[in-house]
Write a protein that holds these residues in place. Structure first.
Motif, PDB file in Angstrom:
ATOM      1  N   GLY B 223      32.378 -71.151  22.420  1.00 56.57           N
ATOM      2  CA  GLY B 223      31.121 -71.462  22.511  1.00 56.57           C
ATOM      3  C   GLY B 223      29.464 -70.720  22.640  1.00 56.57           C
ATOM      4  N   TRP B 224      30.526 -69.420  22.686  1.00 55.11           N
ATOM      5  CA  TRP B 224      28.737 -68.953  22.218  1.00 55.11           C
ATOM      6  C   TRP B 224      28.706 -67.902  20.269  1.00 55.11           C
ATOM      7  N   ASP B 225      30.512 -68.223  20.478  1.00 57.11           N
ATOM      8  CA  ASP B 225      30.421 -67.792  19.150  1.00 57.11           C
ATOM      9  C   ASP B 225      30.150 -66.440  19.221  1.00 57.11           C
ATOM     10  N   PHE B 226      31.577 -65.378  19.441  1.00 57.06           N
ATOM     11  CA  PHE B 226      31.726 -64.281  18.918  1.00 57.06           C
ATOM     12  C   PHE B 226      32.724 -63.191  20.087  1.00 57.06           C
ATOM     13  N   ASP B 227      33.169 -62.427  19.346  1.00 55.24           N
ATOM     14  CA  ASP B 227      34.322 -61.858  19.132  1.00 55.24           C
ATOM     15  C   ASP B 227      34.747 -61.807  21.092  1.00 55.24           C
ATOM     16  N   ALA B 229      36.255 -59.525  22.104  1.00 50.59           N
ATOM     17  CA  ALA B 229      36.305 -58.206  22.643  1.00 50.59           C
ATOM     18  C   ALA B 229      34.854 -58.182  23.565  1.00 50.59           C
ATOM     19  N   GLU B 230      34.288 -58.433  22.756  1.00 48.98           N
ATOM     20  CA  GLU B 230      32.446 -58.082  23.389  1.00 48.98           C
ATOM     21  C   GLU B 230      31.870 -58.969  24.917  1.00 48.98           C
ATOM     22  N   ALA B 231      33.021 -59.670  25.240  1.00 53.45           N
ATOM     23  CA  ALA B 231      32.231 -60.747  26.784  1.00 53.45           C
ATOM     24  C   ALA B 231      32.235 -60.448  27.805  1.00 53.45           C
ATOM     25  N   ALA B 232      32.313 -58.539  27.815  1.00 52.18           N
ATOM     26  CA  ALA B 232      32.034 -58.242  29.259  1.00 52.18           C
ATOM     27  C   ALA B 232      30.908 -57.093  29.264  1.00 52.18           C
ATOM     28  N   ARG B 233      30.543 -56.673  27.397  1.00 50.28           N
ATOM     29  CA  ARG B 233      29.642 -56.546  27.036  1.00 50.28           C
ATOM     30  C   ARG B 233      28.298 -57.673  27.109  1.00 50.28           C
ATOM     31  N   ILE B 234      28.570 -58.568  26.983  1.00 42.45           N
ATOM     32  CA  ILE B 234      27.985 -59.627  26.566  1.00 42.45           C
ATOM     33  C   ILE B 234      26.684 -59.439  28.152  1.00 42.45           C
ATOM     34  N   GLY B 235      28.067 -59.893  28.865  1.00 39.91           N
ATOM     35  CA  GLY B 235      27.871 -60.107  30.607  1.00 39.91           C
ATOM     36  C   GLY B 235      26.836 -59.004  30.715  1.00 39.91           C
ATOM     37  N   LYS B 236      27.335 -57.624  30.510  1.00 36.45           N
ATOM     38  CA  LYS B 236      26.525 -56.540  30.874  1.00 36.45           C
ATOM     39  C   LYS B 236      24.946 -56.489  30.390  1.00 36.45           C
ATOM     40  N   LEU B 237      25.155 -56.906  28.958  1.00 36.83           N
ATOM     41  CA  LEU B 237      23.271 -57.137  28.450  1.00 36.83           C
ATOM     42  C   LEU B 237      23.260 -58.320  29.266  1.00 36.83           C
ATOM     43  N   ALA B 238      23.512 -59.852  29.503  1.00 35.28           N
ATOM     44  CA  ALA B 238      22.767 -60.733  29.970  1.00 35.28           C
ATOM     45  C   ALA B 238      21.876 -59.762  31.286  1.00 35.28           C
ATOM     46  N   VAL B 239      22.438 -58.993  31.688  1.00 34.94           N
ATOM     47  CA  VAL B 239      21.776 -58.301  33.164  1.00 34.94           C
ATOM     48  C   VAL B 239      20.826 -57.108  32.675  1.00 34.94           C
ATOM     49  N   GLU B 271      20.956 -61.028  20.058  1.00 33.23           N
ATOM     50  CA  GLU B 271      22.292 -61.176  18.341  1.00 33.23           C
ATOM     51  C   GLU B 271      23.114 -60.732  17.889  1.00 33.23           C
ATOM     52  N   VAL B 272      23.828 -60.875  19.254  1.00 33.71           N
ATOM     53  CA  VAL B 272      25.434 -60.532  19.689  1.00 33.71           C
ATOM     54  C   VAL B 272      26.259 -61.983  19.533  1.00 33.71           C
ATOM     55  N   GLN B 273      25.545 -62.542  19.736  1.00 31.12           N
ATOM     56  CA  GLN B 273      26.226 -64.603  19.794  1.00 31.12           C
ATOM     57  C   GLN B 273      26.371 -64.953  18.522  1.00 31.12           C
ATOM     58  N   GLY B 274      27.198 -65.810  17.796  1.00 36.37           N
ATOM     59  CA  GLY B 274      26.637 -66.485  16.895  1.00 36.37           C
ATOM     60  C   GLY B 274      25.974 -67.998  17.378  1.00 36.37           C
ATOM     61  N   ARG B 275      25.665 -67.994  18.809  1.00 39.15           N
ATOM     62  CA  ARG B 275      24.680 -68.778  18.998  1.00 39.15           C
ATOM     63  C   ARG B 275      23.609 -68.750  19.144  1.00 39.15           C
ATOM     64  N   PHE B 276      22.921 -67.843  18.981  1.00 39.94           N
ATOM     65  CA  PHE B 276      21.485 -67.540  18.328  1.00 39.94           C
ATOM     66  C   PHE B 276      21.762 -66.734  16.975  1.00 39.94           C
ATOM     67  N   ALA B 277      22.642 -67.135  16.191  1.00 39.87           N
ATOM     68  CA  ALA B 277      22.890 -66.313  14.619  1.00 39.87           C
ATOM     69  C   ALA B 277      21.314 -67.114  14.419  1.00 39.87           C
TER      70      ALA B 277
END
Lengths: 312, 311, 414
Positions: B223-227, B229-239, B271-277
């Motif tokens: 739904g957020w349009d990212f690879d 593999a990036e799921a955990a990194r994006i979670g960390k960036l959210a924090v 910037e790492v999520q397609g939904r904000f591209a």
């Protein structure tokens, strides 16, 4: 009637392929049906899509069980029985697989009687066929193999179906469509339309009387725990994470916790291991490993190595 | 949290209870959180599920649960928890089940239900003081149907029903505050990419009674349009960017459990999520990027003005 | 045994009390509220050992009811009209759980326009949900129906929830003498709920109501609900017989009144059918061979009993207190289907829609309906369906419309 089925994985553009081919047939004056079919599974899981085309109105509906042409965008699906790639493949069915192996290898391996053709993994420029263009290439190949749809119609269909994407993306898809269409020219028309109905006696459907069964057994309830492990979601994987134990520092709590599917366990020596029956290949472990001790191996190569090594 | 058994990451569970082989997408941030939650809540639980992605955790005859599960509907999972909890209390009081056979009722819901259709049922159930845990996997849209915008969608995100140049024009509802306004026994935000913080909160929630919220941000590759593999990194960036403050409500007070010392610019998360591209290409949308950063900053300023964060 | 003056609502509450219900998820709605008020009072005084939870909607109420039944306790709940429709998703859902409980519906016409008066469109909207349906005509039947409903619901050959239906106002708020069954006898008739393998317990994993993929498992599970409902028709006579022996009151799936030699019969459900009985008596006094056939059980549909009751009749006046827009009366459709293909001469059916939104059905209207059915039988041709609506009503509507459709008085001023 042409009955054509595309197989791939969720996210590989199989639905788009069926729509490009459907539109190309439609632009060529055919009556057409195209539809994708996917269940609960998500990206990476086997899915398929299909196209029917005829000069007369089409009254059939639903899944194609007796295809005249089957196209496989991901060759690893062929060995997966749940993907049903070979369902209904008969003596006249043409078979196209996106593969680096020879057509004869596939013909022998699957004991196919109909025409067999491969879509080379090298791609149009010998640099490898990018996954995002496989759909357009398969659609164009199917059009040529059917022999009744011009390249112009395919290119127009690509433009219509990809409308809204960047011009460059559309151009690249059209380029791949031209390449695949050209490759199939020697076999142009090898897929012949099948009759609307199979000949011969009509077999009975085998109906039974459904008896009443006690609600203890006939409610949609599972009285056993953790049965989901019977579903081998490892089949979704195209790339395999492999722990390089020489580099692994044994901090299993990182990969073990972060793996969304919980497929990373710990052995008695405190080393993490991956349950490949269920690993979906998301690669979160690889991206989060603090010591970069996890490698990504294409599933094709990993399975090849396994069978070479005599392992199951 | 001095009494926690999860002092370091090494204390996290090594073996996992939730069955593998489910139909969730590869890289599902919701499943990442759920399997960690289940490890700590354990199998003496009955999950009452609201319609959403996780409806498909259990497909006949396959279930990942070693405990129990009841699929209800999109709007009324908390009411299902009410019925189950009330029934278990009746059975306990009449001695028809033993205390060892008792279960904790856990609602499992996506944001589509939690922020919208199921809000009335949740509100009623908190107000009745039901003894239950409410787990929301928040992937900020109706993910199971293809990521249309929901009450949880953040400002500016592209969804399948907000495809314009500016993305979703609305603002993410503050479900944590909605819950806190009901004065539950506990409420916490978590994310699967911060397993230690999550484990401590589930441990704490498990030790309490009454209505308890676990609101898990669920990075969603589909739904957020990212690879994936990036799921955990994006979670960390959210924090780390402050977009997803890790906090808890207990005893009438909100505490920040992992406030970043210096927040990263929010665009590192976007910037790492397609939904904000569309905020970056074909050209940077400085106004919208500025707005989003300002919203995050304002939320933290407000927290700080109340003497928070203090942890 | 002594009789007591009770409203239909209090009779329903008594039914629940005698059934030894353990759990009451509730939500108020007119004209049902008196049921939950009565039970809550008994809980407060200690006369009932039951847990009551007031939910925030009927959707949640039915969810909690099904969930508690699935957890293994005896559950009772009640609603009406808009509330039944608000909970409709969960009627279908909980029926599929195969978790038995009883819901009393107090019938009331549906919006729009919103009204408080009774008709059967609410309960018929639940016709295909998988709940069984019993339709009561008297306050006594309401009490009896609740007890019978639990036996039916919990029978291991059935295991489906049941709706016991009564008409708003005409039963819910109307007092009649009701025999309150002896509690010990009721307990003998209805022993404690044996939940079988229902229930959530630590150490006994159960994933309930899981999703299916594909039409084959879905067909299996839904058809099992159908087969279980059909079983209810088969087991009903023995349950009703046992009830009759225990309490001296019959509880038939289909009631027949002065039918044996009748040439023309009314077919009606619910409390308005007693008006038809009165008309039957009046017509009989005038020498006409008229009777009444009243389905008490609507789901499962008692096709065999109805065919038997209607065999040899010449004319049938089906009086529907409901309306399926674009089709007409629902009961008329069902009766027509039941008679289709039967041996022997077919009766002629006359379809009447009456009593919508609580509209009165007068005695002379019944007499006229019987006459229409008799003429139709003689001609061998079904008449056009008719709405019971008189010239006086038309005039009344015109007067109302004169106000509603005129420009406002203020605007008319110069």
């Amino acid at each position: 009637m042409y009955r054509i089925r595309f197989h791939g994985r969720g996210g590989q553009g199989v639905k788009t392929a069926s729509r490009i081919l459907g539109t190309a047939f439609f632009l060529s004056g055919f009556e057409v049906q195209d539809a994708p079919r996917y269940g609960a599974e998500r990206r990476g899981a086997p899915i398929f899509a299909y196209v029917r085309a005829d000069r007369r109105p089409i009254h059939e509906r639903g899944v194609i069980r007796d295809p005249g042409l089957v196209l496989v965008a991901d060759e690893t699906l062929v060995a997966i029985s749940a993907a049903s790639v070979l369902e209904g493949v008969g003596a006249r069915t043409a078979f196209l697989v996106h593969s680096g192996e020879e057509t004869q290898t596939w013909r022998d391996r699957l004991d196919l009687a109909g025409p067999v053709v491969t879509l080379p993994v090298a791609g149009p420029h010998g640099e490898g066929l990018e996954a995002r263009y496989v759909g357009a290439a398969c659609a164009a190949a199917a059009a040529c193999l059917a022999g009744v749809v011009s390249l112009g119609a395919v290119e127009e269909a690509v433009r219509e179906e990809l409308e809204g994407l960047a011009d460059e993306v559309i151009a690249r898809n059209r380029e791949h469509a031209r390449w695949a269409y050209g490759l199939m020219e020697p076999l142009r028309g090898c897929v012949e339309p099948d009759p609307a109905h199979p000949a011969g006696p009509i077999p009975p459907p085998g109906w039974v009387e459904l008896p009443f069964e006690d609600a203890r057994v006939s409610a949609p309830a599972t009285h056993a725990g953790v049965t989901s492990t019977l579903v081998k979601t490892g089949l979704w994987r195209t790339v395999r994470p492999v722990i390089e134990h020489a580099r692994c520092r044994g901090c299993w709590w990182v990969c073990g916790s972060l793996c969304p599917d919980g497929v990373i366990g710990v052995d008695e020596a405190g080393r993490p291991w991956i349950d490949y029956d269920h690993c979906k290949g998301c690669m979160v472990c690889l991206s989060q490993c603090p010591n970069r001790a996890i490698d990504a191996i294409p599933e094709r190569d990993a399975r090849g190595a396994e069978s070479a090594g005599g392992e199951k | 949290m001095s009494e926690t058994r999860f002092r370091t990451m090494k204390d996290l569970p090594a073996a996992h209870l939730l069955g593998t082989g489910t139909a969730m997408c590869a890289g599902c941030g919701g499943l990442e959180a759920l399997h960690q939650i289940y490890d700590i809540l354990g199998e003496k639980t009955v999950f009452i599920n609201a319609a959403g992605c996780m409806t498909l955790l259990a497909i006949y005859p396959y279930t990942p649960f070693g405990g129990s599960w009841l699929y209800s509907a999109m709007a009324s999972a908390p009411a299902g928890a009410q019925g189950v909890r009330d029934a278990l209390d009746i059975l306990l009081s009449k001695g028809r089940i033993s205390p060892e056979e008792d279960l904790t009722a856990v609602v499992l819901t996506g944001d589509g239900s939690a922020y919208g259709m199921g809000l009335s049922a949740a509100s009623g159930t908190i107000e009745r003081g039901l003894d239950f845990i409410y787990v929301c996997y928040d992937n900020e849209g109706y993910g199971n149907t293809g990521q249309q915008h929901s009450g949880a969608t953040p400002h500016g995100a592209r969804t399948s029903t907000s495809r314009g140049r500016s993305g979703f024009p609305g603002f993410k509802k503050d479900l944590f505050a909605v819950w806190v306004s009901h004065r539950p026994s506990y409420a916490a935000t978590v994310v699967g990419s911060e397993p230690l913080d999550l484990a401590r909160k589930i441990e704490k929630a498990k030790g309490l009674r009454g209505p308890r919220l676990i609101l898990a941000l669920a990075p969603c590759p589909t739904g957020w349009d990212f690879d994936p593999a990036e799921a955990a990194r994006i979670g960390k960036l959210a924090v780390e960017t402050g977009v997803w403050p890790l906090k808890e409500y207990f005893d009438g007070r909100v505490t920040f459990t992992r406030a970043p010392k210096k927040r990263l610019p929010v665009e590192e998360y976007l910037e790492v999520q397609g939904r904000f591209a569309h905020l970056f290409h074909p050209r940077r949308n400085e106004v919208l990027l500025g707005d989003i950063q300002a919203q995050v900053d304002a939320a933290w300023r407000e927290a700080e003005s109340q003497g928070l964060p203090e942890k | 045994m002594s009789r007591t003056m009770l409203t239909g609502n209090v009779a329903a509450a008594w039914g629940a009390r005698l059934a030894g219900i353990e759990y009451l998820p509730a939500f108020p709605i007119t004209p049902q509220t008196e049921i939950i008020e009565t039970i809550s009072r008994w809980i407060e005084t200690g006369e009932m050992d039951c847990r009551m939870t007031t939910l925030e909607s009927e959707h949640s109420m039915v969810t909690a009811a099904g969930a508690a039944a699935a957890a293994g306790v005896r559950v009772f709940t009640a609603t009406s009209s808009q509330g039944l429709l608000y909970g409709m998703e969960m009627l279908y859902t909980t029926a599929g759980w195969r978790a038995p409980f009883v819901l009393v519906n107090v019938s009331r016409g549906l919006s729009s326009p919103i009204t408080l008066e009774p008709d059967h469109n609410d309960i018929l909207a639940a016709r295909d949900s998988g709940f069984l349906q019993l339709h009561c005509a008297t306050c006594q039947e309401v009490l009896d129906g609740v007890l019978v409903a639990y036996r039916l619901a919990e029978d291991e050959r059935v295991r489906l929830p049941v709706i016991v239906n009564m008409d708003g106002f005409h039963l819910s708020f109307t007092r009649e003498p009701v025999e309150i069954t002896d509690a010990a006898a009721a307990a003998r008739f209805l022993p404690p709920f044996d939940p079988g393998n229902l229930g959530f317990r630590a150490g006994a994993p159960l994933s309930e109501a899981v999703a299916v993929l594909g039409g084959s498992p879905y067909s299996y599970f839904r058809y099992q609900v159908h087969l279980a409902a059909l079983n209810a028709e088969a087991v009903f006579p023995s349950i009703a017989g046992e009830f009759h022996r225990a309490f001296g009151r019959p509880f038939p799936a289909v009631e027949t009144y002065r039918c044996d030699d009748a040439e023309v019969v009314f077919v009606m459900m619910g409390s308005f059918a007693t008006k038809a009985k009165a008309a039957v008596d009046r017509l009989r006094e005038a020498g006409e061979a008229v009777g009444l056939v009243r389905p008490v059980m609507l789901r499962p549909f008692p096709s065999a009993a109805l065919r038997e009751a209607l065999a040899g009749k010449r004319g049938i006046a089906v009086v529907d207190q409901n309306l399926s827009p674009g089709r007409g009366g629902v009961l008329h459709t069902e009766i027509s289907a039941a008679l289709q293909g039967c041996a022997g001469p077919s009766p002629v059916l006359a379809s009447f829609v009456g009593g919508l939104g609580g509209r009165e059905i007068a005695s002379e209207e019944f007499c006229e309906m019987a006459a229409v059915a008799r003429r139709a039988a003689a001609e061998g041709r079904a008449p056009e369906p008719r709405l019971l609506f008189t010239e006086a009503e038309r005039k009344e509507m015109r007067n109302l419309q004169a106000i509603a459709l005129a420009r406002g008085a203020r605007e008319r001023r110069p």
